[in-house]
Design a protein around this motif. Sequence first.
Motif, mmCIF file in Angstrom:
data_model
loop_
_atom_site.group_PDB
_atom_site.id
_atom_site.type_symbol
_atom_site.label_atom_id
_atom_site.label_comp_id
_atom_site.label_asym_id
_atom_site.label_seq_id
_atom_site.Cartn_x
_atom_site.Cartn_y
_atom_site.Cartn_z
ATOM 1 N N HIS A 136 -35.687 -19.285 15.152
ATOM 2 C CA HIS A 136 -35.027 -18.424 14.170
ATOM 3 C C HIS A 136 -34.216 -17.316 14.826
ATOM 4 O O HIS A 136 -33.279 -16.787 14.227
ATOM 5 N N THR A 157 -28.623 -15.564 7.210
ATOM 6 C CA THR A 157 -29.389 -14.416 7.713
ATOM 7 C C THR A 157 -28.609 -13.110 7.703
ATOM 8 O O THR A 157 -29.201 -12.039 7.844
ATOM 9 N N ASN A 184 -31.653 -23.434 2.482
ATOM 10 C CA ASN A 184 -33.078 -23.105 2.554
ATOM 11 C C ASN A 184 -33.868 -24.143 3.340
ATOM 12 O O ASN A 184 -34.891 -23.817 3.959
ATOM 13 N N ARG A 187 -33.231 -23.138 6.865
ATOM 14 C CA ARG A 187 -34.033 -21.953 7.176
ATOM 15 C C ARG A 187 -35.481 -22.349 7.461
ATOM 16 O O ARG A 187 -36.105 -21.833 8.398
ATOM 17 N N LYS A 188 -36.015 -23.240 6.658
ATOM 18 C CA LYS A 188 -37.389 -23.683 6.859
ATOM 19 C C LYS A 188 -37.550 -24.350 8.214
ATOM 20 O O LYS A 188 -38.518 -24.103 8.945
ATOM 21 N N GLY A 191 -37.710 -21.895 10.980
ATOM 22 C CA GLY A 191 -38.864 -20.999 11.010
ATOM 23 C C GLY A 191 -38.659 -19.701 10.262
ATOM 24 O O GLY A 191 -39.424 -18.740 10.451
ATOM 25 N N LEU A 192 -37.645 -19.650 9.390
ATOM 26 C CA LEU A 192 -37.429 -18.460 8.568
ATOM 27 C C LEU A 192 -38.261 -18.587 7.295
ATOM 28 O O LEU A 192 -38.069 -19.536 6.529
ATOM 29 N N PRO A 193 -39.186 -17.679 7.030
ATOM 30 C CA PRO A 193 -40.172 -17.872 5.960
ATOM 31 C C PRO A 193 -39.640 -17.700 4.540
ATOM 32 O O PRO A 193 -40.175 -18.300 3.611
ATOM 33 N N LEU A 194 -38.605 -16.878 4.355
ATOM 34 C CA LEU A 194 -38.097 -16.598 3.020
ATOM 35 C C LEU A 194 -36.847 -17.417 2.716
ATOM 36 O O LEU A 194 -36.098 -17.775 3.621
ATOM 37 N N THR A 195 -36.620 -17.688 1.439
ATOM 38 C CA THR A 195 -35.355 -18.284 1.041
ATOM 39 C C THR A 195 -34.271 -17.214 1.138
ATOM 40 O O THR A 195 -34.568 -16.013 1.272
ATOM 41 N N GLU A 198 -34.760 -14.759 -1.720
ATOM 42 C CA GLU A 198 -35.907 -13.872 -1.508
ATOM 43 C C GLU A 198 -35.573 -12.792 -0.481
ATOM 44 O O GLU A 198 -35.948 -11.624 -0.641
ATOM 45 N N ASN A 199 -34.867 -13.191 0.566
ATOM 46 C CA ASN A 199 -34.508 -12.218 1.594
ATOM 47 C C ASN A 199 -33.485 -11.217 1.070
ATOM 48 O O ASN A 199 -33.515 -10.036 1.424
#
Length: 224
Positions: A136, A157, A184, A187-188, A191-195, A198-199
């Motif tokens: 990430h 990001t 998304n 992102r998953k 390793g990015l935890p939020l959509t 959400e971010n």
Amino acid sequence: MRFLLFALSLLPIYVFGQSLNSLKHELDSMYVLDQRNRIWLTKLGNNQPLTDSLTILYKVSRTKLAGALWAEQIKIDSSNLKRADVILKQYGYPGKSRVGVPTNEAVFYIIQHAHTVDGYLPAVKKAAEEGELPFHQYALMLDRSLMYAQKPQLYGTQVACRKLRESAASRCFVWPIDDYRNVNQRRKQAGLPLTVAENAVRVNASYDPSLTMESARKLYILEL
């Protein structure tokens, strides 16, 4: 004699180990300097004891404290970046297997403050793909590079704050995203935890999934 020869044969390994240990300590110290003033700056408004202590330490008034801290940080960033350049040329990216966790992220944070990150992207990408650095981090740097080049980002990001063309107001918004329908999932995988949505809520930024570079240029003054 045999023992002496054996001991001498281990000397290069010992020296190499000492060198890596020294590098780890140096990077840890560089990271502390990279973050210290930035953390202090976020706390000035709601931590009176810290503010009072820093005004005494820096011998400035409260009104000039933030400026003094930021001026010092600019010098630290410049010094850190010059040293990071030397380290990258000597060792390549100092990743997890060389300096451990979380020290493997120190150089990433330092070079993130460079005016341009394009020259560092290949080394960061290689480290991320080899598991030496969280992927990430590469996603963040790649998106930043694309945003600076006025191109759509890939991982969603980056947030920009720009003036609206039809008013004097400014707005912070998620920079346009290439293939936003699949962002998304990317992102998953990174390793990015939020959509992205959400971010955007987390950082209080406007998010229009269908925003393109063309429509963003009509809405905002993108050039700084």
